[in-house]
Every structure is written in structure tokens, then in C-alpha cells.
Design an enzyme around this catalytic site. Structure first.
Site, PDB file in Angstrom:
ATOM      1  N   ILE A 154      38.890  49.715  36.325  1.00 25.80           N
ATOM      2  CA  ILE A 154      37.772  49.524  35.394  1.00 25.80           C
ATOM      3  C   ILE A 154      36.722  50.618  35.563  1.00 25.80           C
ATOM      4  O   ILE A 154      36.210  51.174  34.585  1.00 25.80           O
ATOM      5  CB  ILE A 154      37.148  48.123  35.634  1.00 25.80           C
ATOM      6  CG1 ILE A 154      38.131  47.024  35.217  1.00 25.80           C
ATOM      7  CG2 ILE A 154      35.813  47.986  34.908  1.00 25.80           C
ATOM      8  CD1 ILE A 154      37.772  45.621  35.715  1.00 25.80           C
ATOM      9  N   GLY A 155      36.390  50.932  36.820  1.00 25.93           N
ATOM     10  CA  GLY A 155      35.358  51.946  37.076  1.00 25.93           C
ATOM     11  C   GLY A 155      35.769  53.302  36.534  1.00 25.93           C
ATOM     12  O   GLY A 155      34.962  54.018  35.930  1.00 25.93           O
ATOM     13  N   THR A 178      30.143  52.919  41.245  1.00 28.32           N
ATOM     14  CA  THR A 178      30.873  52.688  42.493  1.00 28.32           C
ATOM     15  C   THR A 178      32.271  52.201  42.119  1.00 28.32           C
ATOM     16  O   THR A 178      32.448  51.418  41.180  1.00 28.32           O
ATOM     17  CB  THR A 178      30.162  51.666  43.406  1.00 28.32           C
ATOM     18  OG1 THR A 178      30.076  50.398  42.745  1.00 28.32           O
ATOM     19  CG2 THR A 178      28.757  52.146  43.790  1.00 28.32           C
ATOM     20  N   GLY A 179      33.271  52.677  42.843  1.00 24.95           N
ATOM     21  CA  GLY A 179      34.646  52.360  42.441  1.00 24.95           C
ATOM     22  C   GLY A 179      35.023  53.071  41.154  1.00 24.95           C
ATOM     23  O   GLY A 179      35.856  52.576  40.402  1.00 24.95           O
ATOM     24  N   GLY A 180      34.444  54.249  40.943  1.00 30.80           N
ATOM     25  CA  GLY A 180      34.739  54.997  39.712  1.00 30.80           C
ATOM     26  C   GLY A 180      36.039  55.781  39.778  1.00 30.80           C
ATOM     27  O   GLY A 180      36.347  56.538  38.859  1.00 30.80           O
ATOM     28  N   TYR A 188      36.586  34.814  47.414  1.00 27.40           N
ATOM     29  CA  TYR A 188      36.421  35.847  46.377  1.00 27.40           C
ATOM     30  C   TYR A 188      35.515  35.326  45.258  1.00 27.40           C
ATOM     31  O   TYR A 188      34.574  36.018  44.829  1.00 27.40           O
ATOM     32  CB  TYR A 188      37.788  36.235  45.806  1.00 27.40           C
ATOM     33  CG  TYR A 188      37.696  37.194  44.632  1.00 27.40           C
ATOM     34  CD1 TYR A 188      37.322  38.525  44.812  1.00 27.40           C
ATOM     35  CD2 TYR A 188      37.981  36.773  43.318  1.00 27.40           C
ATOM     36  CE1 TYR A 188      37.224  39.405  43.732  1.00 27.40           C
ATOM     37  CE2 TYR A 188      37.890  37.644  42.242  1.00 27.40           C
ATOM     38  CZ  TYR A 188      37.510  38.960  42.458  1.00 27.40           C
ATOM     39  OH  TYR A 188      37.403  39.831  41.388  1.00 27.40           O
ATOM     40  N   SER A 228      39.115  54.322  40.153  1.00 30.81           N
ATOM     41  CA  SER A 228      40.295  53.484  39.864  1.00 30.81           C
ATOM     42  C   SER A 228      39.946  52.429  38.821  1.00 30.81           C
ATOM     43  O   SER A 228      38.769  52.052  38.666  1.00 30.81           O
ATOM     44  CB  SER A 228      40.745  52.783  41.167  1.00 30.81           C
ATOM     45  OG  SER A 228      41.875  51.966  40.941  1.00 30.81           O
TER      46      SER A 228
HETATM   47  N1  LIG Z   1      41.293  43.649  37.514  1.00 30.11           N
HETATM   48  C1  LIG Z   1      40.903  42.413  37.364  1.00 30.11           C
HETATM   49  O1  LIG Z   1      41.686  41.554  36.942  1.00 30.11           O
HETATM   50  C2  LIG Z   1      39.476  42.026  37.665  1.00 30.11           C
HETATM   51  C3  LIG Z   1      39.040  40.774  37.221  1.00 30.11           C
HETATM   52  C4  LIG Z   1      37.741  40.374  37.489  1.00 30.11           C
HETATM   53  C5  LIG Z   1      36.895  41.215  38.195  1.00 30.11           C
HETATM   54  N2  LIG Z   1      37.340  42.420  38.620  1.00 30.11           N
HETATM   55  C6  LIG Z   1      36.395  43.256  39.373  1.00 30.11           C
HETATM   56  O2  LIG Z   1      36.353  44.539  38.796  1.00 30.11           O
HETATM   57  C7  LIG Z   1      35.957  45.489  39.781  1.00 30.11           C
HETATM   58  C8  LIG Z   1      36.881  46.692  39.697  1.00 30.11           C
HETATM   59  O3  LIG Z   1      38.194  46.267  40.022  1.00 30.11           O
HETATM   60  P1  LIG Z   1      39.517  46.919  39.397  1.00 30.11           P
HETATM   61  O4  LIG Z   1      40.300  45.807  38.803  1.00 30.11           O
HETATM   62  O5  LIG Z   1      39.205  48.102  38.620  1.00 30.11           O
HETATM   63  O6  LIG Z   1      40.283  47.253  40.762  1.00 30.11           O
HETATM   64  P2  LIG Z   1      40.729  48.604  41.472  1.00 30.11           P
HETATM   65  O7  LIG Z   1      41.517  49.438  40.518  1.00 30.11           O
HETATM   66  O8  LIG Z   1      41.353  48.174  42.739  1.00 30.11           O
HETATM   67  O9  LIG Z   1      39.356  49.336  41.739  1.00 30.11           O
HETATM   68  C9  LIG Z   1      38.493  48.916  42.733  1.00 30.11           C
HETATM   69  C10 LIG Z   1      37.553  50.066  43.015  1.00 30.11           C
HETATM   70  O10 LIG Z   1      36.610  49.667  44.005  1.00 30.11           O
HETATM   71  C11 LIG Z   1      36.600  50.633  45.031  1.00 30.11           C
HETATM   72  N3  LIG Z   1      36.288  50.022  46.309  1.00 30.11           N
HETATM   73  C12 LIG Z   1      36.839  48.916  46.845  1.00 30.11           C
HETATM   74  N4  LIG Z   1      36.296  48.675  48.047  1.00 30.11           N
HETATM   75  C13 LIG Z   1      35.389  49.655  48.266  1.00 30.11           C
HETATM   76  C14 LIG Z   1      34.530  49.962  49.333  1.00 30.11           C
HETATM   77  N5  LIG Z   1      34.465  49.198  50.431  1.00 30.11           N
HETATM   78  N6  LIG Z   1      33.733  51.040  49.221  1.00 30.11           N
HETATM   79  C15 LIG Z   1      33.779  51.829  48.124  1.00 30.11           C
HETATM   80  N7  LIG Z   1      34.593  51.589  47.083  1.00 30.11           N
HETATM   81  C16 LIG Z   1      35.397  50.514  47.162  1.00 30.11           C
HETATM   82  C17 LIG Z   1      37.978  51.245  45.027  1.00 30.11           C
HETATM   83  O11 LIG Z   1      37.919  52.536  45.581  1.00 30.11           O
HETATM   84  P3  LIG Z   1      38.924  52.952  46.787  1.00 30.11           P
HETATM   85  O12 LIG Z   1      40.300  52.695  46.284  1.00 30.11           O
HETATM   86  O13 LIG Z   1      38.612  54.395  46.975  1.00 30.11           O
HETATM   87  O14 LIG Z   1      38.533  52.107  47.922  1.00 30.11           O
HETATM   88  C18 LIG Z   1      38.296  51.278  43.555  1.00 30.11           C
HETATM   89  O15 LIG Z   1      37.774  52.442  42.971  1.00 30.11           O
HETATM   90  C19 LIG Z   1      35.995  44.751  41.110  1.00 30.11           C
HETATM   91  O16 LIG Z   1      34.675  44.410  41.495  1.00 30.11           O
HETATM   92  C20 LIG Z   1      36.797  43.500  40.807  1.00 30.11           C
HETATM   93  O17 LIG Z   1      36.450  42.419  41.644  1.00 30.11           O
HETATM   94  C21 LIG Z   1      38.614  42.857  38.377  1.00 30.11           C
END
Ligand SMILES: NC(=O)c1ccc[n+]([C@@H]2O[C@H](COP(=O)([O-])OP(=O)(O)OC[C@H]3O[C@@H](n4cnc5c(N)ncnc54)[C@H](OP(=O)(O)O)[C@@H]3O)[C@@H](O)[C@H]2O)c1
Length: 248
Positions: A17-18, A11-13, A149, A15
Site C-alpha cells: 500500500i505504501g 513509512t513503509g513506502g 493485531y 512495499s
Molecule cells: N494488506 C492488507 O490486507 C491490509 C489490511 C489492513 C491493513 N493493512 C495495513 O496496511 C499497512 C501496509 O501494509 P501492506 O499490506 O502494504 O504490507 P507490506 O507490503 O508488508 O508493507 C508493510 C510495509 O511496512 C514496513 N514496515 C514493517 N515493519 C516496519 C518497521 N518496523 N519499520 C519500518 N518499516 C516497517 C515494511 O517495510 P520493510 O519490508 O522494509 O520492513 C513495508 O514497507 C500496514 O499497516 C497493515 O497493517 C494491510
């Protein structure tokens, strides 16, 4: 690490990390299913990955959308070997500004979405498969201005313990990866001005003992390790990928 002939759902693949894990798994031979809301990034990721990728559009907070995801996965690939519960949003507000809508939005996506992703995937998960849930160092430390959060991320860490206990009779291991600050588009979605974004990243960079933000690929490597047989004796752990932020 080979994911040859394995089916991986992320899920979230589409953007950050995914997407980094989707690329790693695909390059290692997996069938890859990605799920997100943004059609543009889903299409771009699917085109970049190739014919073993299935992209499904939907919202993790909507149970009917999760049904569509898992029905499409079953129809195309039959079952799931590795599930990565990664979709999430990060909106950071101090107590004084955090209202009911903020609370509900974060818990709907990050907690309800994560829980029902695992619940609805479970019938398709193959015995001896794995689940990795993406939490955050925010679930382990008290960073001012992040209470809602951080609580969502602590909640999903708890799921990994209890769901491990429930799924182990089938040999399915559930673990957590907790990233520190990672350079992804998430920082552009926090509702900050460009100046605030720069300031936020600089603050996080300073707080990391390695004095840099992590890359999505560094988190993808940890997800791959916990997903694959390399972690066959690891159950219910929380692996931080944070440049030393929590421990040092
Ligand atoms: N980056 C950091 O510093 C960091 C640190 C700690 C934890 N995390 C965690 O890592 C995970 C991935 O984050 P990321 O940093 O890779 O951020 P990101 O680039 O914003 O990716 C987030 C992903 O989640 C998807 N998403 C968000 N809301 C959604 C929804 N309601 N339904 C379906 N898909 C949804 C987005 O897809 P759409 O754009 O299509 O909605 C996107 O693919 C998150 O759980 C975040 O909390 C990130």
C-alpha cells in the site's frame, strides 16, 4: 489531484500500500520520502520512482531511526506537507498461542512506531498539511485469532481523533484509512505455510461482499483523497476501503 511541490513522507513506502501511494504521489509531482527496513526493496522503489525520491532505511520502533528519517527529510526537502503513517506488521495468533513477545512486537511496530512517527514529524509538518494513518477493518470487527493485531489497529484509530484535536490549531488534519484484505506482500510475512496463505486469502475473499481482495492502488487513492485539499472539511474520520466488509 496534484501533489506538485508537496513533500510526502510514507513509512513503509517500499512495499504494498505504501509503495502504491508513493508511486501515485510521485506521479502527481510530489517529493517523496520512503522509509522501511529492507534495503533491497527501498533501493528498487527509489530507482523506480526517480530523483525526487529519498529513501531512508530504518525501523519505526526505534526512535533513533525516526530521528534519522526526519533529519534527512529536513535536510533534503525542508518540511513535510503530507505524512502517511503506514508501516505495519500483521501476525495473527489465537489467544492460546499469543505470548508476550508477540504482543510486544506488534505494539512496538504498529502502535509505538505510529505514535512516535507523528510525534517526531510534527515539528516538520507544515501548517495546513495532513496526516493519514493506516489502520485496518480488524480494528472495527471481531475476527477470531487476531486479537493483538486488531487491538493495535484500534489504538491508531484513537490517535487520529486525539491528534486531530491537537494539530487542528495549525490546520493539520489527521484521518485514518482502514483497508480490508488487500493483495500485498503482507500475507507472505505472516509466518504461514504457502497452503495456509492460500486458505487465508480465500477466507478473506469470501468474507468481502465484492468477492475479491482489494488492490494497493485502491487504498492509495483513498490516502490521496484524505491527504489532499479534496478532503479539506474531513477531520478525524476512518475511511474503510474494504469492498463492503464492515458495512454490509
Ligand atoms: N494488506 C492488507 O490486507 C491490509 C489490511 C489492513 C491493513 N493493512 C495495513 O496496511 C499497512 C501496509 O501494509 P501492506 O499490506 O502494504 O504490507 P507490506 O507490503 O508488508 O508493507 C508493510 C510495509 O511496512 C514496513 N514496515 C514493517 N515493519 C516496519 C518497521 N518496523 N519499520 C519500518 N518499516 C516497517 C515494511 O517495510 P520493510 O519490508 O522494509 O520492513 C513495508 O514497507 C500496514 O499497516 C497493515 O497493517 C494491510
Amino acid at each position: 489531484m496534484s501533489f506538485e511541490n508537496k513533500t510526502v513522507v510514507i513509512t513503509g513506502g517500499n512495499s504494498g500500500i505504501g509503495l502504491a501511494f508513493a508511486e501515485l504521489a510521485y506521479a502527481s509531482g510530489a517529493n517523496v520520502v520512503i522509509f522501511g527496513r529492507n534495503k533491497e526493496t527501498l533501493d528498487a522503489a527509489a530507482a523506480k520512482l526517480g530523483e525526487r525520491c529519498l529513501a531512508v532505511r530504518g525501523d519505526v520502533a526505534k526512535l533513533a531511526d525516526l530521528d534519522v528519517l526526519f533529519e534527512a527529510t529536513r535536510d533534503r526537502f525542508g518540511g513535510i506537507d503530507h505524512l502517511v503513517v503506514n508501516a505495519g506488521i500483521a501476525k495473527l495468533l489465537p489467544l492460546a498461542d499469543a505470548d508476550e513477545a508477540h504482543f510486544d512486537q506488534l505494539f512496538d511496530v504498529n502502535v509505538k512506531g505510529a505514535f512516535f512517527t507523528v510525534k517526531k514529524a510534527e515539528p516538520l509538518l507544515r501548517d495546513n498539511g495532513s496526516v493519514v494513518i493506516v489502520s485496518s477493518v480488524a480494528g472495527q470487527k471481531g475476527f477470531a485469532g487476531t486479537s493483538v493485531y486488531s487491538a493495535t489497529k484500534a489504538a491508531v484509530r484513537s490517535f487520529a481523533r486525539t491528534l486531530s484535536a491537537e494539530l487542528l490549531p495549525r490546520g493539520i488534519r489527521v484521518n485514518v484509512v482502514s483497508p480490508g484484505p488487500i493483495e500485498t506482500p503482507i500475507f507472505d510475512r505472516m509466518g504461514f505455510t504457502p497452503e495456509q496463505t492460500v486458505e487465508t486469502k480465500a477466507g478473506f475473499t469470501e468474507a468481502v461482499p465484492l468477492k475479491r481482495m482489494g488492490t494497493p492502488g485502491e487504498v492509495a487513492d483513498a490516502i490521496a483523497f484524505l491527504s489532499a485539499p479534496s478532503a479539506s472539511f474531513i477531520v478525524g474520520v476512518d475511511l474503510t476501503v474494504d469492498g463492503g466488509m464492515v458495512q454490509l
